[in-house]
Design a protein around this motif. Sequence first.
Motif, PDB file in Angstrom:
ATOM      1  N   ARG A 349       0.662  -1.271   0.072  1.00  0.00           N
ATOM      2  CA  ARG A 349       0.050   0.015  -0.046  1.00  0.00           C
ATOM      3  C   ARG A 349       0.776   1.473   0.085  1.00  0.00           C
ATOM      4  N   TRP A 350       0.614   2.328  -0.874  1.00  0.00           N
ATOM      5  CA  TRP A 350       1.521   3.165  -1.049  1.00  0.00           C
ATOM      6  C   TRP A 350       1.957   3.906   0.081  1.00  0.00           C
ATOM      7  N   LEU A 351       0.943   4.472   0.785  1.00  0.00           N
ATOM      8  CA  LEU A 351       1.349   5.156   2.280  1.00  0.00           C
ATOM      9  C   LEU A 351       0.965   4.448   3.313  1.00  0.00           C
ATOM     10  N   SER A 352       1.192   2.891   3.287  1.00  0.00           N
ATOM     11  CA  SER A 352       1.533   2.181   4.696  1.00  0.00           C
ATOM     12  C   SER A 352       2.815   2.261   5.216  1.00  0.00           C
ATOM     13  N   THR A 353       2.479   2.437   6.545  1.00  0.00           N
ATOM     14  CA  THR A 353       3.782   2.733   7.372  1.00  0.00           C
ATOM     15  C   THR A 353       4.853   1.388   7.131  1.00  0.00           C
ATOM     16  N   ALA A 354       4.377   0.415   6.778  1.00  0.00           N
ATOM     17  CA  ALA A 354       5.011  -0.677   6.442  1.00  0.00           C
ATOM     18  C   ALA A 354       5.262  -0.914   4.957  1.00  0.00           C
ATOM     19  N   HIS A 355       5.129   0.010   4.117  1.00  0.00           N
ATOM     20  CA  HIS A 355       5.348  -0.023   2.740  1.00  0.00           C
ATOM     21  C   HIS A 355       6.767  -0.498   2.247  1.00  0.00           C
ATOM     22  N   GLY A 385      15.246   9.305  13.659  1.00  0.00           N
ATOM     23  CA  GLY A 385      16.761   8.778  13.584  1.00  0.00           C
ATOM     24  C   GLY A 385      16.823   7.453  13.322  1.00  0.00           C
ATOM     25  N   PHE A 386      15.964   6.613  13.624  1.00  0.00           N
ATOM     26  CA  PHE A 386      16.009   5.069  13.201  1.00  0.00           C
ATOM     27  C   PHE A 386      14.930   4.871  11.795  1.00  0.00           C
ATOM     28  N   GLY A 387      14.713   5.733  10.945  1.00  0.00           N
ATOM     29  CA  GLY A 387      13.767   5.559   9.797  1.00  0.00           C
ATOM     30  C   GLY A 387      12.426   5.456  10.142  1.00  0.00           C
ATOM     31  N   GLY A 388      11.955   5.983  11.177  1.00  0.00           N
ATOM     32  CA  GLY A 388      10.637   6.118  11.643  1.00  0.00           C
ATOM     33  C   GLY A 388       9.393   6.453  10.580  1.00  0.00           C
ATOM     34  N   ALA A 402       8.805  16.087   4.749  1.00  0.00           N
ATOM     35  CA  ALA A 402       9.407  15.121   5.687  1.00  0.00           C
ATOM     36  C   ALA A 402       8.809  13.810   5.315  1.00  0.00           C
ATOM     37  N   LEU A 403       7.685  13.705   4.962  1.00  0.00           N
ATOM     38  CA  LEU A 403       7.129  12.553   4.574  1.00  0.00           C
ATOM     39  C   LEU A 403       7.565  11.896   3.312  1.00  0.00           C
ATOM     40  N   ARG A 404       7.678  12.824   2.590  1.00  0.00           N
ATOM     41  CA  ARG A 404       7.829  12.320   0.958  1.00  0.00           C
ATOM     42  C   ARG A 404       9.118  11.731   0.756  1.00  0.00           C
ATOM     43  N   GLU A 405      10.199  12.130   1.820  1.00  0.00           N
ATOM     44  CA  GLU A 405      11.584  11.287   2.028  1.00  0.00           C
ATOM     45  C   GLU A 405      11.292   9.952   2.394  1.00  0.00           C
ATOM     46  N   ARG A 406      10.112   9.686   3.368  1.00  0.00           N
ATOM     47  CA  ARG A 406      10.052   8.378   3.576  1.00  0.00           C
ATOM     48  C   ARG A 406       9.351   7.457   3.146  1.00  0.00           C
ATOM     49  N   TYR A 407       8.532   7.877   1.942  1.00  0.00           N
ATOM     50  CA  TYR A 407       7.545   7.076   1.302  1.00  0.00           C
ATOM     51  C   TYR A 407       7.863   7.103  -0.250  1.00  0.00           C
ATOM     52  N   PRO A 408       8.571   6.056  -0.621  1.00  0.00           N
ATOM     53  CA  PRO A 408       8.682   5.953  -2.142  1.00  0.00           C
ATOM     54  C   PRO A 408       7.632   6.294  -3.193  1.00  0.00           C
ATOM     55  N   ARG A 409       6.582   6.077  -2.668  1.00  0.00           N
ATOM     56  CA  ARG A 409       5.250   6.247  -3.692  1.00  0.00           C
ATOM     57  C   ARG A 409       4.520   7.541  -3.198  1.00  0.00           C
ATOM     58  N   PHE A 410       5.332   8.324  -2.560  1.00  0.00           N
ATOM     59  CA  PHE A 410       4.423   9.583  -1.942  1.00  0.00           C
ATOM     60  C   PHE A 410       3.997  10.646  -3.044  1.00  0.00           C
ATOM     61  N   ASP A 411       4.848  10.860  -4.070  1.00  0.00           N
ATOM     62  CA  ASP A 411       4.561  11.690  -5.283  1.00  0.00           C
ATOM     63  C   ASP A 411       3.586  11.009  -6.197  1.00  0.00           C
ATOM     64  N   ASP A 412       3.409   9.588  -6.420  1.00  0.00           N
ATOM     65  CA  ASP A 412       2.320   9.013  -7.058  1.00  0.00           C
ATOM     66  C   ASP A 412       0.880   9.199  -6.330  1.00  0.00           C
TER      67      ASP A 412
END
Length: 437
Positions: A349-355, A385-388, A402-412
Amino acid sequence: MTRPGGRWENWGRSESVRPQRVEFPRTTEAVQRAVVAAATQGIPVKAVGAGHSFTGIAVAPGVLLDLSDLSGLVTADTERSRVTLRAGTRLHHIPALLAPYGLAMENLGDIDRQSISGAISTGTHGTGSRFGGIATQIVGATLVTASGELLVVSESENADLLPAVALGLGALGVLVEVTVQCVPAFVLHALEQPEALDAVLADLDARVAAADHFEFYWFPHTDRAMTKTNTRLPESAPRHPLAPVGKWIDDTLVGSGLHQVACSVARTIPATIPAINRVSVKLWGDREFTDASSRVFATSRSVRFREMEYALPVENVRPAFDALRALVDEKGWRISFPVEVRFAAADDRWLSTAHGRASGYIAVHRYWREDPTEYFDAVEQIMLGFGGRPHWGKMHTLDAAALRERYPRFDDFVALRDRLDPERLFQNPYLERVLGG
Ligand SMILES: Cc1cc2nc3c(=O)[nH]c(=O)nc-3n(C[C@H](O)[C@H](O)[C@H](O)COP(=O)(O)OP(=O)(O)OC[C@H]3O[C@@H](n4cnc5c(N)ncnc54)[C@H](O)[C@@H]3O)c2cc1C
């Protein structure tokens, strides 16, 4: 919930708003009419579930669509073990809807008061390293988009959108139906026991891998943890449910009543918290029972609190937890609520915390009458600091950059939102912060 006088507030009492109007659509067509009317008037509109998010994700300053009446079973596909539910169906109503078909939901979180749509829209999850969050159980959905049209998403229609729509933060449209991939009904054997925290941490990986559903709670200011290990058994397995009186004593009297008193005392006299936590860990755990899965997964939470939860790459759980433990020792705070640690499989799931990554979750809580800011801010810095990645429905301070950096599909996801809701009909201040304007 909406109070007399028209003010809506969430369960954690961290958010409230007086919507311009509240509507209770009972049908898909009524949702479509409400969306078109709001668009015509230039008023934002937002579907709201049970109001159990701690963030402002469900805040509806314009039209609040309360979907409580859009509830129940639409169809059951017994061959494929799937059901289609109306979007406002509460999780605690689902077991009875599935029972005639011998089905159950694969995994659930700690409570079952949420709506199915609210739960999937924020990435609500339970625990179990081989299982995803509730949004991973969604195989189809129908939503009303900003134009008032219906968008059907399934494995055969608009399939590429499913990983976005199944966990959409309420930003893509109003869900009116969701199709859930269920599993044959099953029973869970539950073992809940107090243990030495260091022993739990020492073989954490092995415990997580061996159990179907493992989690633990650490009571700050103690060296004790309460572990919960649930094992899946066939539905035919003998059941040994908690006796109603014992369950009432554990969940209502000890879990809620005494905890409520303890939190009130602790707030007035913080020095009592370490002693209260030592007693809590003794009273709270130590029970073994076997029952229908939904009755074991879900517990009741009647002492109000606020929560922040971060998902971490699973290998970072141990160092992040150690840092959190050191922080609590160093700061001299008095924390009356336990820290909860859970696990989940990687998902798509694109915005899943476990993506895209096997994940562990660390959640911190504070009694609702205490200001959580200092504690949560400091814990958040550790988790980042631990990639949360923060739970979308639990308190955090991140913005879109900040979230864009953490989700590879954020822009999609943002591009899909631009397509489905170009005028930002479903926008609210929280979505503006986390997704951008
Ligand atoms: C006591 C408590 C225990 C919790 N336990 C857990 C847990 O174990 N695991 C976990 O991960 N989380 C947990 N949470 C968090 C909770 O599961 C999520 O915040 C969830 O979103 C709440 O569901 P809701 O129905 O209350 O949704 P709401 O908070 O009302 O809404 C959440 C989002 O869903 C959207 N939404 C709702 N309905 C629709 C719809 N029909 N169409 C489109 N969007 C919609 C809203 O617009 C909003 O964006 C807990 C919260 C509380 C208060």
